[in-house]
Design a protein around this motif. Structure first.
Motif, PDB file in Angstrom:
ATOM      1  N   ASN A 172       0.831  -1.198   0.000  1.00  0.00           N
ATOM      2  CA  ASN A 172       0.000   0.000   0.000  1.00  0.00           C
ATOM      3  C   ASN A 172       0.868   1.252   0.000  1.00  0.00           C
ATOM      4  OD1 ASN A 172      -2.511   1.510   0.240  1.00  0.00           O
ATOM      5  ND2 ASN A 172      -1.883   1.915   2.345  1.00  0.00           N
ATOM      6  N   GLU A 173       1.917   1.256   0.835  1.00  0.00           N
ATOM      7  CA  GLU A 173       2.825   2.404   0.863  1.00  0.00           C
ATOM      8  C   GLU A 173       3.549   2.561  -0.466  1.00  0.00           C
ATOM      9  OE1 GLU A 173       6.481   4.271   3.548  1.00  0.00           O
ATOM     10  OE2 GLU A 173       5.901   2.171   3.822  1.00  0.00           O
ATOM     11  N   PHE A 174       4.029   1.460  -0.997  1.00  0.00           N
ATOM     12  CA  PHE A 174       4.786   1.487  -2.249  1.00  0.00           C
ATOM     13  C   PHE A 174       3.915   1.922  -3.424  1.00  0.00           C
ATOM     14  CE2 PHE A 174       6.597  -1.339  -5.783  1.00  0.00           C
ATOM     15  CZ  PHE A 174       7.505  -0.376  -6.206  1.00  0.00           C
ATOM     16  N   LEU A 175       2.774   1.276  -3.585  1.00  0.00           N
ATOM     17  CA  LEU A 175       1.938   1.520  -4.761  1.00  0.00           C
ATOM     18  C   LEU A 175       1.082   2.779  -4.634  1.00  0.00           C
ATOM     19  CD1 LEU A 175       0.887  -2.165  -5.541  1.00  0.00           C
ATOM     20  CD2 LEU A 175       2.645  -0.785  -6.684  1.00  0.00           C
ATOM     21  N   SER A 176       1.079   3.409  -3.457  1.00  0.00           N
ATOM     22  CA  SER A 176       0.386   4.691  -3.297  1.00  0.00           C
ATOM     23  C   SER A 176       1.303   5.877  -3.586  1.00  0.00           C
ATOM     24  CB  SER A 176      -0.180   4.826  -1.873  1.00  0.00           C
ATOM     25  OG  SER A 176      -1.216   3.888  -1.649  1.00  0.00           O
ATOM     26  N   ASP A 177       2.568   5.622  -3.811  1.00  0.00           N
ATOM     27  CA  ASP A 177       3.542   6.672  -4.107  1.00  0.00           C
ATOM     28  C   ASP A 177       3.284   7.205  -5.521  1.00  0.00           C
ATOM     29  OD1 ASP A 177       5.745   8.284  -4.587  1.00  0.00           O
ATOM     30  OD2 ASP A 177       7.194   6.853  -3.773  1.00  0.00           O
ATOM     31  N   ARG A 178       3.004   8.490  -5.630  1.00  0.00           N
ATOM     32  CA  ARG A 178       2.701   9.073  -6.944  1.00  0.00           C
ATOM     33  C   ARG A 178       3.921   9.089  -7.854  1.00  0.00           C
ATOM     34  NH1 ARG A 178      -1.546  12.363  -7.687  1.00  0.00           N
ATOM     35  NH2 ARG A 178      -1.068  11.951  -9.882  1.00  0.00           N
ATOM     36  N   ILE A 197       3.423   5.193  -9.189  1.00  0.00           N
ATOM     37  CA  ILE A 197       2.206   5.095 -10.003  1.00  0.00           C
ATOM     38  C   ILE A 197       1.605   6.487 -10.068  1.00  0.00           C
ATOM     39  CG2 ILE A 197      -0.041   3.999 -10.290  1.00  0.00           C
ATOM     40  CD1 ILE A 197       2.172   1.969 -10.398  1.00  0.00           C
ATOM     41  N   ASP A 198       1.691   7.123 -11.237  1.00  0.00           N
ATOM     42  CA  ASP A 198       1.275   8.524 -11.313  1.00  0.00           C
ATOM     43  C   ASP A 198      -0.118   8.708 -11.910  1.00  0.00           C
ATOM     44  OD1 ASP A 198       1.835   7.891 -13.938  1.00  0.00           O
ATOM     45  OD2 ASP A 198       3.177   9.589 -14.300  1.00  0.00           O
ATOM     46  N   TYR A 199      -0.915   7.637 -11.930  1.00  0.00           N
ATOM     47  CA  TYR A 199      -2.301   7.779 -12.375  1.00  0.00           C
ATOM     48  C   TYR A 199      -3.089   8.610 -11.367  1.00  0.00           C
ATOM     49  CZ  TYR A 199      -1.012   3.718 -15.251  1.00  0.00           C
ATOM     50  OH  TYR A 199      -0.387   2.859 -16.116  1.00  0.00           O
ATOM     51  N   SER A 200      -4.182   9.192 -11.799  1.00  0.00           N
ATOM     52  CA  SER A 200      -5.029   9.976 -10.902  1.00  0.00           C
ATOM     53  C   SER A 200      -5.456   9.120  -9.713  1.00  0.00           C
ATOM     54  CB  SER A 200      -6.279  10.456 -11.641  1.00  0.00           C
ATOM     55  OG  SER A 200      -7.237  10.944 -10.714  1.00  0.00           O
ATOM     56  N   PRO A 201      -5.272   9.623  -8.480  1.00  0.00           N
ATOM     57  CA  PRO A 201      -5.673   8.835  -7.310  1.00  0.00           C
ATOM     58  C   PRO A 201      -7.164   8.542  -7.268  1.00  0.00           C
ATOM     59  CG  PRO A 201      -5.066  11.078  -6.682  1.00  0.00           C
ATOM     60  CD  PRO A 201      -4.652  10.897  -8.107  1.00  0.00           C
ATOM     61  N   TRP A 242      -6.941   5.453  -9.409  1.00  0.00           N
ATOM     62  CA  TRP A 242      -6.004   4.429  -8.959  1.00  0.00           C
ATOM     63  C   TRP A 242      -6.321   3.886  -7.568  1.00  0.00           C
ATOM     64  CZ3 TRP A 242      -3.048   0.741 -10.219  1.00  0.00           C
ATOM     65  CH2 TRP A 242      -2.072   0.246  -9.355  1.00  0.00           C
ATOM     66  N   GLN A 243      -6.662   4.759  -6.617  1.00  0.00           N
ATOM     67  CA  GLN A 243      -6.825   4.297  -5.240  1.00  0.00           C
ATOM     68  C   GLN A 243      -7.985   3.312  -5.056  1.00  0.00           C
ATOM     69  OE1 GLN A 243      -5.144   4.417  -2.325  1.00  0.00           O
ATOM     70  NE2 GLN A 243      -3.429   5.253  -3.508  1.00  0.00           N
ATOM     71  N   PRO A 244      -9.152   3.517  -5.658  1.00  0.00           N
ATOM     72  CA  PRO A 244     -10.189   2.477  -5.534  1.00  0.00           C
ATOM     73  C   PRO A 244      -9.741   1.132  -6.112  1.00  0.00           C
ATOM     74  CG  PRO A 244     -11.161   4.538  -6.258  1.00  0.00           C
ATOM     75  CD  PRO A 244      -9.676   4.730  -6.320  1.00  0.00           C
ATOM     76  N   LEU A 245      -9.048   1.184  -7.253  1.00  0.00           N
ATOM     77  CA  LEU A 245      -8.550  -0.057  -7.851  1.00  0.00           C
ATOM     78  C   LEU A 245      -7.514  -0.708  -6.931  1.00  0.00           C
ATOM     79  CD1 LEU A 245      -8.322  -1.983 -10.287  1.00  0.00           C
ATOM     80  CD2 LEU A 245      -6.606  -0.418 -11.230  1.00  0.00           C
ATOM     81  N   LEU A 246      -6.616   0.110  -6.376  1.00  0.00           N
ATOM     82  CA  LEU A 246      -5.578  -0.420  -5.502  1.00  0.00           C
ATOM     83  C   LEU A 246      -6.176  -1.024  -4.235  1.00  0.00           C
ATOM     84  CD1 LEU A 246      -2.565  -0.721  -4.686  1.00  0.00           C
ATOM     85  CD2 LEU A 246      -2.709   1.595  -3.731  1.00  0.00           C
ATOM     86  N   GLN A 247      -7.029  -0.270  -3.554  1.00  0.00           N
ATOM     87  CA  GLN A 247      -7.538  -0.703  -2.255  1.00  0.00           C
ATOM     88  C   GLN A 247      -8.543  -1.849  -2.361  1.00  0.00           C
ATOM     89  OE1 GLN A 247      -6.177   0.485   0.479  1.00  0.00           O
ATOM     90  NE2 GLN A 247      -4.951   1.987  -0.667  1.00  0.00           N
ATOM     91  N   LEU A 248      -9.371  -1.836  -3.391  1.00  0.00           N
ATOM     92  CA  LEU A 248     -10.456  -2.818  -3.473  1.00  0.00           C
ATOM     93  C   LEU A 248     -10.096  -4.070  -4.264  1.00  0.00           C
ATOM     94  CD1 LEU A 248     -13.439  -0.362  -4.078  1.00  0.00           C
ATOM     95  CD2 LEU A 248     -12.699  -1.395  -1.916  1.00  0.00           C
ATOM     96  N   VAL A 249      -9.155  -3.948  -5.198  1.00  0.00           N
ATOM     97  CA  VAL A 249      -8.841  -5.087  -6.061  1.00  0.00           C
ATOM     98  C   VAL A 249      -7.416  -5.589  -5.828  1.00  0.00           C
ATOM     99  CG1 VAL A 249      -8.702  -5.922  -8.439  1.00  0.00           C
ATOM    100  CG2 VAL A 249     -10.478  -4.275  -7.801  1.00  0.00           C
ATOM    101  N   ILE A 250      -6.440  -4.726  -6.097  1.00  0.00           N
ATOM    102  CA  ILE A 250      -5.041  -5.167  -6.075  1.00  0.00           C
ATOM    103  C   ILE A 250      -4.614  -5.621  -4.685  1.00  0.00           C
ATOM    104  CG2 ILE A 250      -2.652  -4.427  -6.419  1.00  0.00           C
ATOM    105  CD1 ILE A 250      -3.716  -2.554  -8.636  1.00  0.00           C
ATOM    106  N   LEU A 251      -4.954  -4.824  -3.657  1.00  0.00           N
ATOM    107  CA  LEU A 251      -4.498  -5.157  -2.307  1.00  0.00           C
ATOM    108  C   LEU A 251      -5.326  -6.248  -1.637  1.00  0.00           C
ATOM    109  CD1 LEU A 251      -3.442  -1.684  -0.858  1.00  0.00           C
ATOM    110  CD2 LEU A 251      -2.003  -3.508  -1.779  1.00  0.00           C
ATOM    111  N   SER A 252      -6.366  -6.696  -2.299  1.00  0.00           N
ATOM    112  CA  SER A 252      -7.103  -7.852  -1.779  1.00  0.00           C
ATOM    113  C   SER A 252      -6.496  -9.160  -2.259  1.00  0.00           C
ATOM    114  CB  SER A 252      -8.577  -7.778  -2.192  1.00  0.00           C
ATOM    115  OG  SER A 252      -8.702  -7.906  -3.608  1.00  0.00           O
TER     116      SER A 252
END
Length: 367
Positions: A63-69, A72-76, A79-89
């Motif tokens: 989460n710390e790594f992939l939240s670094d703009r 990953i410089d996509y719009s949060p 990106w953040q819903p995809l990261l938190q709900l899909v990738i980090l699950s």
């Protein structure tokens, strides 16, 4: 800071005395906060590591790594819903298994942590031999522990009024060197009395570093009865878009390969540059290592060696990705003999190169 009674400044203090003696010698009031002897701090920084390979340790780290703009410089907002709900699950499970396969179980830590500690210990010895106890050497991680902020504070608490910050990346990239520097600068923002600070630039063309790489190749090749057909220099990839936006990483990697080839005295067809660790849907720097090793095998290159010049220490991308996934791709393509040449790690030639870079960047502070 000026003492109203004596006119003595803290900068006048003899650095050879302890904090209590400093206060006495500079005639500071008895209730003045203790002033440590002035020292120079050298803080080396690596990418980072999870604390363990269980789900929650991996999730915190990713989460710390992939939240670094910078990474990953996509719009949060996207990106953040995809990261938190899909990738980090899901990803903490697969990444945790990968880390488990390389974990230093005896020490209870990742190989990157073990190696970075060993590098730091050798750098302490090397720099102490040159500068005595006037320098303090420590390490931090950009992601995970020990954090950059905690180690900056530790150096300041030891009296470091100057700090040289050294991201252990031979090549500059926004996603590596720049984000490490960002964390360092943010740590300085919390200080009432900021130390003087410098950051170490990329050292991809430093001759001592190139020589250390060449020596590692020569040692590895000397142990083989039949030499590899090709040496693959596999660098961590970044999106191609970053190159087009001005990031110099691609060009610096290409130059390291060229300088290594010239130092080894090889023909052009004996060494190639590739990029690994692609993530996401967009195009990254090419050729991709995992595809190029298969192509080499299909075109008759049955023996290859792979080295990772952009990594200062072996980690998940080298021990698991190169030595397992990329090896498998080569063998499935018809390759027969695959050799991974370890990173420079705490090899003495590498420590000499890092020491030389540090000495160069300390000029004017301590000689």
């Amino acid at each position: 800071m000026l003492d109203a009674k004596s006119g003595a400044t803290i900068a006048d203090v003899d650095a050879s005395t302890d904090a209590a003696a400093v206060n006495a010698k500079s005639h500071l009031p008895g209730d003045h906060p203790a002033v440590m002897p002035a020292k120079v701090g050298i803080l080396v920084a690596n990418l980072g590591t999870p604390d363990n390979y269980d789900y929650w340790s991996m999730r915190r780290y990713l989460n710390e790594f992939l939240s670094d703009r910078r990474v990953i410089d996509y719009s949060p907002f996207i990106w953040q819903p995809l990261l938190q709900l899909v990738i980090l699950s899901k990803r903490p499970f697969s990444s945790g298994e990968a880390y488990k396969s390389i974990w230093n179980h005896d020490a209870g830590e990742s190989p990157l942590m073990t190696i970075t500690k060993a590098q730091t210990a050798k750098l302490k010895d090397s720099l102490a031999a040159r500068f005595g106890d006037n320098v303090v050497v420590d390490f931090c991680m950009r992601y995970g522990n020990p954090s950059t902020k905690s180690k900056v504070q530790a150096l300041i608490d030891q009296g470091c009024r100057k700090i040289l910050f050294f991201p252990l990346y031979p090549h500059y990239a926004g996603a590596t060197s720049a984000t490490a520097n960002d964390a360092f600068f943010r740590a300085l923002m919390t200080q009432k009395w900021q130390p003087d600070s410098r950051t170490v630039p990329a050292y991809y063309e430093n001759s001592t570093y190139i020589d250390a790489l060449a020596q590692s190749v020569e040692r590895s090749y000397a142990l083989m009865e039949t030499k590899p057909d090709v040496l693959v220099c596999s660098y961590h990839g970044v999106p191609k878009r970053y190159l087009m936006e001005g990031d110099p990483y691609h060009c610096q990697c290409q130059k390291t390969t060229r300088l290594l080839k010239e130092r080894l005295g090889w023909a052009d067809d004996k060494i190639v540059t590739t990029f690994q660790s692609r993530f996401g849907p967009e195009e990254w720097l090419k050729p991709y290592t995992v595809e190029e090793v298969a192509r080499l095998a299909e075109h008759g290159k049955k023996r290859i060696a792979v080295i990772a010049p952009a990594f200062s220490a072996d980690c998940i991308e080298t021990l698991e990705e190169i030595n397992e996934e990329i090896r498998e791709s080569f063998e499935e393509g018809g390759g027969e003999h695959f050799t991974y040449i370890p990173c420079l790690n705490d090899d003495d030639a590498h420590i000499n190169a890092l020491t030389e870079v540090i000495e160069t960047n300390l000029k004017g502070w301590i000689d």
